[in-house]
Design an enzyme around this catalytic site. Structure first.
Site, short mmCIF file in Angstrom:
data_model
loop_
_atom_site.label_atom_id
_atom_site.label_comp_id
_atom_site.label_asym_id
_atom_site.label_seq_id
_atom_site.Cartn_x
_atom_site.Cartn_y
_atom_site.Cartn_z
N ASP A 1 0.86 -1.18 0.00
CA ASP A 1 0.00 0.00 0.00
C ASP A 1 0.90 1.23 0.00
O ASP A 1 1.91 1.27 0.70
CB ASP A 1 -0.90 -0.01 1.24
CG ASP A 1 -1.99 1.03 1.17
OD1 ASP A 1 -1.67 2.24 1.09
OD2 ASP A 1 -3.18 0.65 1.21
N GLY B 1 0.88 4.22 -9.50
CA GLY B 1 -0.04 4.03 -8.39
C GLY B 1 -0.68 5.33 -7.93
O GLY B 1 -0.18 6.43 -8.19
N GLY B 2 -1.79 5.19 -7.22
CA GLY B 2 -2.51 6.33 -6.69
C GLY B 2 -3.95 6.32 -7.13
O GLY B 2 -4.43 5.37 -7.77
N TYR C 1 -7.29 16.10 -7.87
CA TYR C 1 -6.46 15.10 -8.54
C TYR C 1 -5.34 15.77 -9.33
O TYR C 1 -4.17 15.41 -9.21
CB TYR C 1 -7.32 14.23 -9.45
CG TYR C 1 -6.53 13.39 -10.41
CD1 TYR C 1 -5.84 12.27 -9.97
CD2 TYR C 1 -6.47 13.70 -11.77
CE1 TYR C 1 -5.10 11.49 -10.84
CE2 TYR C 1 -5.73 12.93 -12.65
CZ TYR C 1 -5.06 11.83 -12.19
OH TYR C 1 -4.32 11.07 -13.05
N LYS D 1 -1.07 15.84 -8.89
CA LYS D 1 -0.06 15.55 -9.91
C LYS D 1 0.96 16.69 -10.02
O LYS D 1 2.15 16.45 -10.24
CB LYS D 1 -0.73 15.28 -11.25
CG LYS D 1 -1.55 14.01 -11.27
CD LYS D 1 -0.71 12.78 -10.93
CE LYS D 1 -1.47 11.50 -11.02
NZ LYS D 1 -0.62 10.30 -10.76
#
Length: 261
Positions: free
Chosen positions: A48, A69-70, A133, A137
């Site tokens: 995780d 991932g994410g 989101y 990034k």
């Protein structure tokens, strides 16, 4: 043959590119969810992103990392913070502690989603995230810079448009990225001798593009696929009009009105 770690290995993008990457790399696959259909030669290590000790075990001994991932869409702040802020920091920290220099970071076009489609932007345009989101990034790109210049990491951040076998709508004619073109960009991130901290746009050879991808070309990128090959069918099925100018006129499309509290 080099061993690379792919995080988010149970996700759709990883599933598309794993068969292509296997030709050149030994793959270690990591996710908090079961990885579908691992084949002989693929090593699976569950981890995780919130668990730094587990991430260190996943990272240990690899030659490079592809961080997919994410959380991949808009969500409430707590979800984004845990997966894409804390989780991304943990991944970079695990790489630093285990001495892994090469990282390909899956950034997103949503870090700059509030630029108008009428404007062509390059990597030097200030970030304009369209969502939490997208903000996460932009954080990941800044984190990459910190680790590159302070700790000696070698990071390529790819502002991915939309990965798939073909573009599915009018907007994606501008931002589409084929799996094999993504793999080419990943290969540049893993192998180019002069990477320190670089940002490129993840798109194929798209005539309708909103992005100046000259930095990718400078690094040797030569896209093999063209969204225009699918344009006639896409344009016949999609007029590109949602009724909301925030969606229709901004590069981020529907993300520009997405809201998760």
């Amino acid at each position: 043959m080099k061993r690379i770690l792919i995080t988010g290995a149970s996700g759709g993008v990883a599933t598309l590119i794993r068969p292509l990457l296997r030709a050149d790399y030994r793959l270690r696959l990591s996710d908090r969810l079961p990885v579908p259909d691992p084949v002989d030669g693929e090593e699976v290590v569950e981890a995780d992103l919130g668990d730094l000790p587990a991430l260190r075990k996943a990272v240990a001994g690899v030659d490079g990392i592809v961080h997919l991932g994410g959380y991949s869409v808009e969500a409430d702040w707590e979800t984004i913070q845990a997966a894409n802020i804390v989780g991304c920091n943990n991944l970079f920290e695990a790489a630093r502690l285990e001495g892994v220099k090469r990282i390909v970071f899956a950034s997103s076009n949503h870090a700059v989603g509030f630029y108008p489609r009428s404007q062509t932007i390059g990597i030097d345009a200030p970030v304009r995230p369209d969502t939490r989101y997208g903000l996460s990034k932009a954080f990941g790109e800044a984190l990459a810079a910190l680790h590159a210049y302070k700790y000696g990491a070698e990071v390529l951040s790819i502002r991915i448009g939309n990965v798939g076998e073909k573009p599915l709508d009018r907007r994606r004619l501008a931002i589409w990225l084929s799996p094999r073109d993504l793999v080419q960009l990943i290969g540049i991130g893993l192998e180019h001798p002069d990477i320190r901290h670089e940002i490129v746009f993840g798109m194929s050879d798209n005539d309708r593009a909103w992005w100046d991808n000259s930095n990718a070309f400078r690094l040797g990128y030569r896209p093999m696929d063209r969204s225009e090959d699918f344009a006639a069918a896409v344009l016949a099925a999609d007029d590109g009009k949602s009724g909301d100018d925030r969606v229709d006129l901004n590069q981020g499309g529907g993300f520009c009105i997405a809201e998760k509290m």
